[in-house]
Design a protein around this motif. Structure first.
Motif, PDB file in Angstrom:
ATOM      1  N   SER A   1       0.820  -1.203   0.000  1.00 16.53           N
ATOM      2  CA  SER A   1       0.000   0.000   0.000  1.00 16.53           C
ATOM      3  C   SER A   1       0.859   1.259   0.000  1.00 16.53           C
ATOM      4  CB  SER A   1      -0.930  -0.003   1.208  1.00 16.53           C
ATOM      5  OG  SER A   1      -0.177   0.090   2.381  1.00 16.53           O
ATOM      6  N   ARG A   2       0.272   2.315  -0.530  1.00 19.29           N
ATOM      7  CA  ARG A   2       0.934   3.618  -0.495  1.00 19.29           C
ATOM      8  C   ARG A   2       0.625   4.275   0.839  1.00 19.29           C
ATOM      9  NH1 ARG A   2      -1.745   5.560  -5.939  1.00 19.29           N
ATOM     10  NH2 ARG A   2      -3.374   5.588  -4.400  1.00 19.29           N
ATOM     11  N   PRO A   3       1.582   4.945   1.427  1.00 24.66           N
ATOM     12  CA  PRO A   3       1.295   5.615   2.705  1.00 24.66           C
ATOM     13  C   PRO A   3       0.382   6.822   2.489  1.00 24.66           C
ATOM     14  CG  PRO A   3       3.556   6.028   2.010  1.00 24.66           C
ATOM     15  CD  PRO A   3       2.967   5.058   1.029  1.00 24.66           C
ATOM     16  N   PHE A   4      -0.486   7.054   3.449  1.00 26.13           N
ATOM     17  CA  PHE A   4      -1.369   8.212   3.427  1.00 26.13           C
ATOM     18  C   PHE A   4      -1.197   8.917   4.750  1.00 26.13           C
ATOM     19  CE2 PHE A   4      -5.603   9.977   4.586  1.00 26.13           C
ATOM     20  CZ  PHE A   4      -5.658  10.986   3.624  1.00 26.13           C
ATOM     21  N   SER A   5      -0.960  10.184   4.707  1.00 24.45           N
ATOM     22  CA  SER A   5      -0.734  10.950   5.922  1.00 24.45           C
ATOM     23  C   SER A   5      -1.679  12.143   5.926  1.00 24.45           C
ATOM     24  CB  SER A   5       0.716  11.432   5.961  1.00 24.45           C
ATOM     25  OG  SER A   5       0.935  12.218   7.103  1.00 24.45           O
ATOM     26  N   TYR A   6      -2.243  12.432   7.098  1.00 30.96           N
ATOM     27  CA  TYR A   6      -3.125  13.585   7.220  1.00 30.96           C
ATOM     28  C   TYR A   6      -3.158  14.017   8.674  1.00 30.96           C
ATOM     29  CZ  TYR A   6      -6.961  16.794   6.550  1.00 30.96           C
ATOM     30  OH  TYR A   6      -7.716  17.937   6.504  1.00 30.96           O
ATOM     31  N   ASN A   7      -3.170  15.329   8.893  1.00 33.99           N
ATOM     32  CA  ASN A   7      -3.273  15.867  10.245  1.00 33.99           C
ATOM     33  C   ASN A   7      -3.821  17.282  10.160  1.00 33.99           C
ATOM     34  OD1 ASN A   7      -2.864  15.870  13.102  1.00 33.99           O
ATOM     35  ND2 ASN A   7      -1.111  17.189  12.760  1.00 33.99           N
ATOM     36  N   ASP A   8      -4.865  17.552  10.932  1.00 33.96           N
ATOM     37  CA  ASP A   8      -5.372  18.916  11.076  1.00 33.96           C
ATOM     38  C   ASP A   8      -5.959  19.051  12.478  1.00 33.96           C
ATOM     39  OD1 ASP A   8      -8.041  17.960  11.076  1.00 33.96           O
ATOM     40  OD2 ASP A   8      -8.433  18.601   9.021  1.00 33.96           O
ATOM     41  N   GLU A   9      -6.703  20.124  12.724  1.00 35.83           N
ATOM     42  CA  GLU A   9      -7.207  20.355  14.078  1.00 35.83           C
ATOM     43  C   GLU A   9      -8.237  19.324  14.521  1.00 35.83           C
ATOM     44  OE1 GLU A   9      -9.841  23.860  14.521  1.00 35.83           O
ATOM     45  OE2 GLU A   9      -9.687  23.998  12.345  1.00 35.83           O
ATOM     46  N   ASN A  10      -8.852  18.566  13.585  1.00 33.20           N
ATOM     47  CA  ASN A  10      -9.900  17.604  13.918  1.00 33.20           C
ATOM     48  C   ASN A  10      -9.528  16.143  13.686  1.00 33.20           C
ATOM     49  OD1 ASN A  10     -11.896  19.626  14.565  1.00 33.20           O
ATOM     50  ND2 ASN A  10     -11.991  20.036  12.374  1.00 33.20           N
ATOM     51  N   PHE A  11      -8.575  15.889  12.804  1.00 35.73           N
ATOM     52  CA  PHE A  11      -8.264  14.522  12.394  1.00 35.73           C
ATOM     53  C   PHE A  11      -6.758  14.291  12.333  1.00 35.73           C
ATOM     54  CE2 PHE A  11     -12.162  15.710   9.959  1.00 35.73           C
ATOM     55  CZ  PHE A  11     -13.048  14.859  10.584  1.00 35.73           C
ATOM     56  N   THR A  12      -6.363  13.046  12.668  1.00 35.96           N
ATOM     57  CA  THR A  12      -4.994  12.594  12.475  1.00 35.96           C
ATOM     58  C   THR A  12      -5.057  11.172  11.939  1.00 35.96           C
ATOM     59  OG1 THR A  12      -4.161  13.931  14.305  1.00 35.96           O
ATOM     60  CG2 THR A  12      -2.778  12.087  13.594  1.00 35.96           C
ATOM     61  N   VAL A  13      -4.305  10.908  10.870  1.00 36.56           N
ATOM     62  CA  VAL A  13      -4.228   9.559  10.304  1.00 36.56           C
ATOM     63  C   VAL A  13      -2.887   8.965  10.684  1.00 36.56           C
ATOM     64  CG1 VAL A  13      -4.124   8.207   8.174  1.00 36.56           C
ATOM     65  CG2 VAL A  13      -5.772  10.079   8.382  1.00 36.56           C
ATOM     66  N   ILE A  14      -2.947   7.760  11.270  1.00 37.85           N
ATOM     67  CA  ILE A  14      -1.754   6.976  11.558  1.00 37.85           C
ATOM     68  C   ILE A  14      -2.008   5.598  10.983  1.00 37.85           C
ATOM     69  CG2 ILE A  14      -0.256   5.999  13.333  1.00 37.85           C
ATOM     70  CD1 ILE A  14      -1.085   8.339  15.159  1.00 37.85           C
ATOM     71  N   GLY A  15      -1.182   5.216  10.013  1.00 40.58           N
ATOM     72  CA  GLY A  15      -1.404   3.935   9.326  1.00 40.58           C
ATOM     73  C   GLY A  15      -2.731   3.982   8.594  1.00 40.58           C
ATOM     74  N   ASN A  16      -3.604   3.034   8.915  1.00 39.90           N
ATOM     75  CA  ASN A  16      -4.928   3.034   8.284  1.00 39.90           C
ATOM     76  C   ASN A  16      -6.028   3.349   9.304  1.00 39.90           C
ATOM     77  OD1 ASN A  16      -4.752   0.549   9.588  1.00 39.90           O
ATOM     78  ND2 ASN A  16      -6.110  -0.439   8.132  1.00 39.90           N
ATOM     79  N   VAL A  17      -5.687   4.147  10.325  1.00 41.41           N
ATOM     80  CA  VAL A  17      -6.663   4.551  11.334  1.00 41.41           C
ATOM     81  C   VAL A  17      -6.791   6.078  11.335  1.00 41.41           C
ATOM     82  CG1 VAL A  17      -7.282   4.481  13.779  1.00 41.41           C
ATOM     83  CG2 VAL A  17      -6.081   2.546  12.752  1.00 41.41           C
TER      84      VAL A  17
END
Length: 105
Positions: A2-18
């Protein structure tokens, strides 16, 4: 693989597939009212579109947690996806804490 997906803002944070939700309630939310917009890149990866989250008190003299059922809906007015609650949330300053599973892409 899988390709890594990263996201973080004031409401959400992605770690791995969570996808972790850490949403501060800044204003009262009516029953079925929108809580926050879900970014398209996150929505496209969501496995489940409903879950239970905890609402947690933030005041020193109050220790309280209760579950809130949340879901995802598409707005007919702007076509964006939003998280909503099945009950009214009238206590501001608290946080909604929870998670969603994301697809491995």
């Amino acid at each position: 693989m899988s390709r890594p997906f990263s996201y973080n803002d004031e409401n959400f944070t992605v770690i791995g597939n969570v996808l972790f939700c850490h949403i501060k309630v800044n204003k009262p939310i009516s029953q079925y009212g929108y809580i926050v917009e879900i970014p398209p890149a996150i929505y496209d990866r969501m496995v489940n579109k409903a879950n239970k989250v905890h609402t947690m008190a933030t005041m020193d003299d109050i220790s309280d947690v209760f579950d809130v059922t949340v879901g995802v809906t598409k707005s007919s007015s702007d076509g964006k996806y939003y998280l909503y609650s099945n009950i009214a949330i009238n206590i501001t300053g608290n946080y909604l804490i929870g998670y969603f599973i994301l697809k491995d892409i």
